[in-house]
Write an enzyme that holds these catalytic residues in place. Sequence first.
Site, PDB file in Angstrom:
ATOM      1  N   ASP A  25      19.744  38.911  44.096  1.00  0.00           N
ATOM      2  CA  ASP A  25      21.110  39.352  44.346  1.00  0.00           C
ATOM      3  C   ASP A  25      21.066  40.123  45.673  1.00  0.00           C
ATOM      4  OD1 ASP A  25      23.738  40.676  43.841  1.00  0.00           O
ATOM      5  OD2 ASP A  25      22.467  42.412  43.460  1.00  0.00           O
ATOM      6  N   GLU A  47      41.565  51.833  46.071  1.00  0.00           N
ATOM      7  CA  GLU A  47      40.145  51.633  45.786  1.00  0.00           C
ATOM      8  C   GLU A  47      39.536  52.745  44.932  1.00  0.00           C
ATOM      9  OE1 GLU A  47      38.806  48.894  46.015  1.00  0.00           O
ATOM     10  OE2 GLU A  47      38.827  47.962  48.004  1.00  0.00           O
ATOM     11  N   SER A  75      38.604  51.579  41.612  1.00  0.00           N
ATOM     12  CA  SER A  75      37.587  50.532  41.496  1.00  0.00           C
ATOM     13  C   SER A  75      36.185  51.134  41.507  1.00  0.00           C
ATOM     14  CB  SER A  75      37.746  49.531  42.643  1.00  0.00           C
ATOM     15  OG  SER A  75      36.634  48.674  42.718  1.00  0.00           O
ATOM     16  N   VAL A 100      44.593  44.337  43.465  1.00  0.00           N
ATOM     17  CA  VAL A 100      46.014  44.311  43.785  1.00  0.00           C
ATOM     18  C   VAL A 100      46.651  45.510  43.099  1.00  0.00           C
ATOM     19  CG1 VAL A 100      48.166  43.000  43.618  1.00  0.00           C
ATOM     20  CG2 VAL A 100      45.996  41.787  43.920  1.00  0.00           C
ATOM     21  N   ALA A 101      47.530  46.195  43.808  1.00  0.00           N
ATOM     22  CA  ALA A 101      48.152  47.381  43.207  1.00  0.00           C
ATOM     23  C   ALA A 101      49.576  47.543  43.690  1.00  0.00           C
ATOM     24  CB  ALA A 101      47.341  48.616  43.550  1.00  0.00           C
ATOM     25  N   ILE A 144      50.393  45.868  47.195  1.00  0.00           N
ATOM     26  CA  ILE A 144      49.310  45.947  48.166  1.00  0.00           C
ATOM     27  C   ILE A 144      48.127  45.129  47.682  1.00  0.00           C
ATOM     28  CG2 ILE A 144      47.830  47.493  49.508  1.00  0.00           C
ATOM     29  CD1 ILE A 144      49.812  49.703  48.955  1.00  0.00           C
ATOM     30  N   LEU A 145      47.605  44.311  48.592  1.00  0.00           N
ATOM     31  CA  LEU A 145      46.470  43.450  48.287  1.00  0.00           C
ATOM     32  C   LEU A 145      45.282  43.884  49.124  1.00  0.00           C
ATOM     33  CD1 LEU A 145      48.316  41.067  47.060  1.00  0.00           C
ATOM     34  CD2 LEU A 145      46.781  39.618  48.359  1.00  0.00           C
ATOM     35  N   GLY A 189      41.228  42.764  49.649  1.00  0.00           N
ATOM     36  CA  GLY A 189      40.142  41.896  49.204  1.00  0.00           C
ATOM     37  C   GLY A 189      39.714  40.903  50.260  1.00  0.00           C
ATOM     38  N   ASP A 239      20.799  43.860  39.956  1.00  0.00           N
ATOM     39  CA  ASP A 239      21.077  45.247  39.540  1.00  0.00           C
ATOM     40  C   ASP A 239      22.444  45.423  38.860  1.00  0.00           C
ATOM     41  OD1 ASP A 239      22.537  44.735  41.965  1.00  0.00           O
ATOM     42  OD2 ASP A 239      22.955  46.877  42.027  1.00  0.00           O
TER      43      ASP A 239
HETATM   44  P1  ADP Z   1      28.081  40.980  45.235  1.00  0.00           P
HETATM   45  O1  ADP Z   1      27.584  39.708  44.614  1.00  0.00           O
HETATM   46  O2  ADP Z   1      27.647  41.088  46.668  1.00  0.00           O
HETATM   47  O3  ADP Z   1      27.709  42.192  44.418  1.00  0.00           O
HETATM   48  P2  ADP Z   1      30.884  40.876  44.244  1.00  0.00           P
HETATM   49  O4  ADP Z   1      30.872  39.601  43.467  1.00  0.00           O
HETATM   50  O5  ADP Z   1      30.926  42.130  43.460  1.00  0.00           O
HETATM   51  O6  ADP Z   1      29.685  40.901  45.321  1.00  0.00           O
HETATM   52  O7  ADP Z   1      32.140  40.869  45.242  1.00  0.00           O
HETATM   53  C1  ADP Z   1      32.315  39.799  46.139  1.00  0.00           C
HETATM   54  C2  ADP Z   1      33.383  40.086  47.147  1.00  0.00           C
HETATM   55  O8  ADP Z   1      34.641  40.363  46.508  1.00  0.00           O
HETATM   56  C3  ADP Z   1      33.128  41.295  48.024  1.00  0.00           C
HETATM   57  O9  ADP Z   1      32.259  40.990  49.082  1.00  0.00           O
HETATM   58  C4  ADP Z   1      34.556  41.610  48.488  1.00  0.00           C
HETATM   59  O10 ADP Z   1      34.913  40.757  49.535  1.00  0.00           O
HETATM   60  C5  ADP Z   1      35.401  41.279  47.276  1.00  0.00           C
HETATM   61  N1  ADP Z   1      35.678  42.471  46.454  1.00  0.00           N
HETATM   62  C6  ADP Z   1      35.226  42.732  45.208  1.00  0.00           C
HETATM   63  N2  ADP Z   1      35.674  43.914  44.750  1.00  0.00           N
HETATM   64  C7  ADP Z   1      36.424  44.460  45.739  1.00  0.00           C
HETATM   65  C8  ADP Z   1      37.169  45.684  45.887  1.00  0.00           C
HETATM   66  N3  ADP Z   1      37.215  46.615  44.956  1.00  0.00           N
HETATM   67  N4  ADP Z   1      37.822  45.870  47.061  1.00  0.00           N
HETATM   68  C9  ADP Z   1      37.768  44.941  48.032  1.00  0.00           C
HETATM   69  N5  ADP Z   1      37.093  43.792  47.957  1.00  0.00           N
HETATM   70  C10 ADP Z   1      36.438  43.533  46.833  1.00  0.00           C
HETATM   71 MG    MG Z   2      24.179  43.816  43.207  1.00  0.00          MG
END
Ligand code: ADP
Ligand code: MG
Length: 292
Positions: A38, A71, A74, A108-109, A116-117, A119, A237
């Site tokens: 990962d 955020e 999150s 999204v919120a 607001i988006l 991502g 992890d």
């Molecule tokens: P990884 O496999 O690197 O741990 P994730 O699957 O958790 O990655 O997330 C993949 C992608 O989704 C991120 O690189 C980001 O672009 C988007 N993303 C996920 N969670 C968020 C968040 N809370 N805010 C903004 N972007 C997010």
């Molecule tokens: Mg990881």
Amino acid sequence: ATPTAVTVGIGRGAELGILIKQGEALERSEKLTTIIFDKTGTLTKGKPEVTNIITLSADEHTLLEWIASIEKNSEHPLAKAIVKRAKEKGIKLKEMEKFESFSGKGVVAKLKGKEILIGNRMLFAEKHISFPKEIEKKIEELEEHGKTVILCAIEKEIKGIIAIADTLKETTKEAIKELKNMKLKVAMITGDNIRTAQAIAQEIGIKRVLAEILPQDKAKEVKKLQEKGEIVAFVGDGINDAPALAQADVGIAIGSGTDVAIESGDIVLIKDDLIDAVGAVQLSKKVMSRIK
Ligand code: ADP
Ligand code: MG
């Protein structure tokens, strides 16, 4: 009954900070052909920092205020990086009216009645939000430097982008080199976009990159390789990684990782040091040569 050599091997592992849950994990480790890592929190420290804030029709303070306010709901490492930066700037965070998280895509919120988006491209494509060519160019440029770019739109209009970078763990490069010397195929898997993933993989010396993989699909990728005859170790992890850790022939969890990852792994690297993944494979070879 467990042969003595396996018991001794498990004991030796424990001394080294390599927690081996059952003897079969050692037996399977000796037969590995592929090891998948990962990215975030495994190859990298998982403590990303905001490096660039680019605004379009909004001032930086306001943009950061809106994004960080969302955020803060999150748990994602990228979200934490943004909240940290806002706090450093003394920005007061606001309360959301609605909050929804899209795994591997963003959030999204609703704030003051506005949607607001926040991502990645996948989220924006799904919500039918497009952006100009110049922005796409800028995003690509940042990604080619190994940065993860987060887009922000308010009421379907793009307002700005934030770039975030994570650093490699000290021993990542060395561990990968050693595993390659042991003739193992090494791959990286991530939900992050292909450009960012490739930039980081190149720095480490990993050629096989699986990017833009949704959390629920990581285990499927492991299975695909197993169906091709590969004996697969997965190192991870996150909560995201738990199904893949369970699916792999050998699941290797990072000690500081999430509880579910640690529960799903066959082996736990207590010191978070990827060199110990090399140690685990070496140990398995020693143990098995004594049994045969
Ligand atoms: P990884 O496999 O690197 O741990 P994730 O699957 O958790 O990655 O997330 C993949 C992608 O989704 C991120 O690189 C980001 O672009 C988007 N993303 C996920 N969670 C968020 C968040 N809370 N805010 C903004 N972007 C997010
Ligand atoms: Mg990881």
